[in-house]
Design a protein around this motif. Structure first.
Motif, PDB file in Angstrom:
ATOM      1  N   SER A  20      -0.178  -3.657   3.914  1.00  0.00           N
ATOM      2  CA  SER A  20       1.184  -3.583   3.378  1.00  0.00           C
ATOM      3  C   SER A  20       1.187  -3.171   1.908  1.00  0.00           C
ATOM      4  N   GLN A  21       0.163  -3.560   1.173  1.00  0.00           N
ATOM      5  CA  GLN A  21       0.107  -3.194  -0.241  1.00  0.00           C
ATOM      6  C   GLN A  21      -0.052  -1.689  -0.426  1.00  0.00           C
ATOM      7  N   THR A  22      -0.645  -1.004   0.552  1.00  0.00           N
ATOM      8  CA  THR A  22      -0.787   0.453   0.444  1.00  0.00           C
ATOM      9  C   THR A  22       0.567   1.154   0.519  1.00  0.00           C
ATOM     10  N   TRP A  23       1.580   0.499   1.067  1.00  0.00           N
ATOM     11  CA  TRP A  23       2.896   1.126   1.198  1.00  0.00           C
ATOM     12  C   TRP A  23       3.566   1.318  -0.155  1.00  0.00           C
ATOM     13  N   ILE A  24       3.152   0.536  -1.160  1.00  0.00           N
ATOM     14  CA  ILE A  24       3.786   0.664  -2.479  1.00  0.00           C
ATOM     15  C   ILE A  24       2.787   1.084  -3.548  1.00  0.00           C
ATOM     16  N   ALA A  25       1.560   1.384  -3.137  1.00  0.00           N
ATOM     17  CA  ALA A  25       0.527   1.738  -4.113  1.00  0.00           C
ATOM     18  C   ALA A  25       0.945   2.965  -4.919  1.00  0.00           C
ATOM     19  N   LEU A  36      11.130  -6.271  -4.668  1.00  0.00           N
ATOM     20  CA  LEU A  36      11.194  -7.630  -4.130  1.00  0.00           C
ATOM     21  C   LEU A  36       9.995  -7.779  -3.199  1.00  0.00           C
ATOM     22  N   ASP A  37       8.945  -8.388  -3.693  1.00  0.00           N
ATOM     23  CA  ASP A  37       7.711  -8.509  -2.917  1.00  0.00           C
ATOM     24  C   ASP A  37       7.743  -9.807  -2.121  1.00  0.00           C
ATOM     25  N   LEU A  38       8.068  -9.685  -0.858  1.00  0.00           N
ATOM     26  CA  LEU A  38       8.165 -10.832   0.046  1.00  0.00           C
ATOM     27  C   LEU A  38       7.082 -10.764   1.108  1.00  0.00           C
ATOM     28  N   SER A  39       5.945 -10.163   0.744  1.00  0.00           N
ATOM     29  CA  SER A  39       4.895  -9.922   1.728  1.00  0.00           C
ATOM     30  C   SER A  39       3.934 -11.091   1.871  1.00  0.00           C
ATOM     31  N   GLN A 341       7.938   0.362  11.358  1.00  0.00           N
ATOM     32  CA  GLN A 341       8.820   1.410  10.854  1.00  0.00           C
ATOM     33  C   GLN A 341       9.948   0.816  10.018  1.00  0.00           C
ATOM     34  N   VAL A 342      10.490  -0.303  10.461  1.00  0.00           N
ATOM     35  CA  VAL A 342      11.553  -0.953   9.694  1.00  0.00           C
ATOM     36  C   VAL A 342      11.004  -1.469   8.368  1.00  0.00           C
ATOM     37  N   ALA A 343       9.831  -2.102   8.409  1.00  0.00           N
ATOM     38  CA  ALA A 343       9.228  -2.618   7.176  1.00  0.00           C
ATOM     39  C   ALA A 343       8.953  -1.480   6.192  1.00  0.00           C
ATOM     40  N   ARG A 344       8.449  -0.346   6.690  1.00  0.00           N
ATOM     41  CA  ARG A 344       8.213   0.811   5.825  1.00  0.00           C
ATOM     42  C   ARG A 344       9.525   1.371   5.271  1.00  0.00           C
TER      43      ARG A 344
END
Length: 393
Positions: A20-25, A36-39, A341-344
């Motif tokens: 999940s962290q790669t999605w915002i890297a 808003l980091d709720l991971s 897909q929704v999370a992305r």
């Protein structure tokens, strides 16, 4: 010719938080719409200053740099046994306690003590993904107890009874739950204990988040009041969230003396002992900082109430299934999109980082996990605003 890696390790699921962290890297976030980091469930506040001051003093002692006994510093084991006995009732002694390097390690050692390749262990879905990963790496078959949306995430003991097999060595419960936040009623936990005892298997109960519960109606369960509790129950715990010590890696296994003997062998082989500095931090916390813990519990209760208020909006589109301790489980409205897909989509368009339900087991494509404890109560309306905006994006 190069050597061959363990196929069970290679085939296990990849670490979900890291993915999940790669999605915002590499992204930057504007001041008007911050991330808003709720991971991941990480305390948003530092440990109590008096605790860190104590740790700083103990770091100067030569003893702190040395091994402790394998099971942990005797004073800590006694203090934890007394604390649990005081809260839950029952008879618990230091011989029932081993201090582990976090609750993940506690789980891994408990599983090694009771199961091996070819055996089976029951995990309610959605499961904590590290539990699933460890079973896969050991060649142990997970039996997935289906998610009960109609029970707000509380598993059904009778359904579990029908799914157990002769190879099953344990039932695993996590309450308050990760990922759903659901708090299992004491009577449900007792039913699972009775089922495990009837079948001669272990009930592994992970209570990492127990200190964020209020005991106005009594303790989380009464299993320790049974004088034979050690024949069935293995309780796991972590000091990480309670005292904001995630990086210290301190947790515990609480079980019958024979189980602790077995876990001690494993601990000696894996790590010898939990670092003394972490044990001293946990001991100081148990003895001195409960008023500080109560303040943080009240703060998180306020965040949960703010989250629930935000989700009461009729036009939000997302349904709050359950919430407690650190987590909330949410049903998203997109029937034609997978959970990932929704999370992305939320990460890319709304600067919300959360985890898809598919990270937590089969049948979870309509769900998301939001670690609401990472957001302030004041940020909950903004969270709702962005979720609402995602419907039109």
């Amino acid at each position: 010719m190069s050597f061959v890696l363990n196929a069970d390790v290679l085939s296990a699921i990849e670490p979900p938080i890291a993915e999940s962290q790669t999605w915002i890297a590499g992204r930057t976030f504007p001041a008007e719409k911050p991330l808003l980091d709720l991971s991941q469930a990480v305390p948003s506040y530092p440990p109590a200053k008096e605790l860190t001051d104590h740790v700083a003093e103990r770091a100067a002692d030569f003893e702190t740099a040395q091994y402790s006994v394998i099971r942990g510093v005797p004073e800590l084991r006694q203090e934890l046994a007394d604390h649990v006995a005081s809260r839950y009732g029952g008879v618990i002694g230091p011989e029932n306690v081993l201090i582990s390097a976090g609750c993940n390690q506690a789980f891994c050692m408990a599983i090694l003590a009771i199961a091996r390749a070819g055996d089976a262990v029951m995990l309610p879905v959605p499961y904590y993904f590290n539990h699933q990963m460890w079973l896969e790496m050991q060649g142990i078959d997970p039996i997935h107890l289906p998610f009960r949306f109609d029970r707000a995430g509380v598993p059904d003991p009778e359904e579990a009874r029908r799914l157990l097999t002769d190879r099953t060595k344990a039932i695993v419960l996590v309450s308050p739950n990760n990922p759903t936040g659901a708090v299992y009623p004491p009577e449900v936990i007792a039913e699972f204990r009775d089922l495990a005892a009837e079948r001669g298997i272990a009930l592994i109960l992970d209570e990492t988040y127990r200190d964020f519960l209020e005991d106005g109606n009594g303790p989380p369960h009464d299993l320790f009041r049974d004088e034979k509790w050690g024949e069935t129950l293995i309780q796991l715990y972590s000091f990480s969230k309670t005292f904001s010590l995630t990086g210290y890696r301190a947790g515990s296994v609480m079980a019958g003396a024979k189980t602790i003997d077995a876990v001690t062998k494993i601990m000696d082989t894996i790590q010898i002992c939990t670092p003394r500095i972490s044990q001293y931090a946990a001991l100081y916390g148990l003895r001195h900082v409960w008023p500080w813990v109560a303040e943080k519990r009240d703060m998180l209760k306020g965040r949960k109430e703010a989250l629930e208020a935000a989700f009461r909006s009729n036009d939000l589109g997302y349904e709050l299934v359950s919430a407690g301790a650190y987590f909330s489980y949410v049903r998203h409205p997109f029937e034609d999109l997978s959970a990932k897909q929704v999370a992305r989509k939320l990460a890319d368009e709304q600067n919300i980082l959360c985890l898809p339900g598919s990270f937590f087991g089969p049948g979870q494509e309509r769900f998301l996990r939001l670690a609401f404890a990472n957001a302030t109560a004041e940020e909950m309306p903004e969270l709702a605003k962005r979720l609402r905006a995602s419907l039109a994006a």
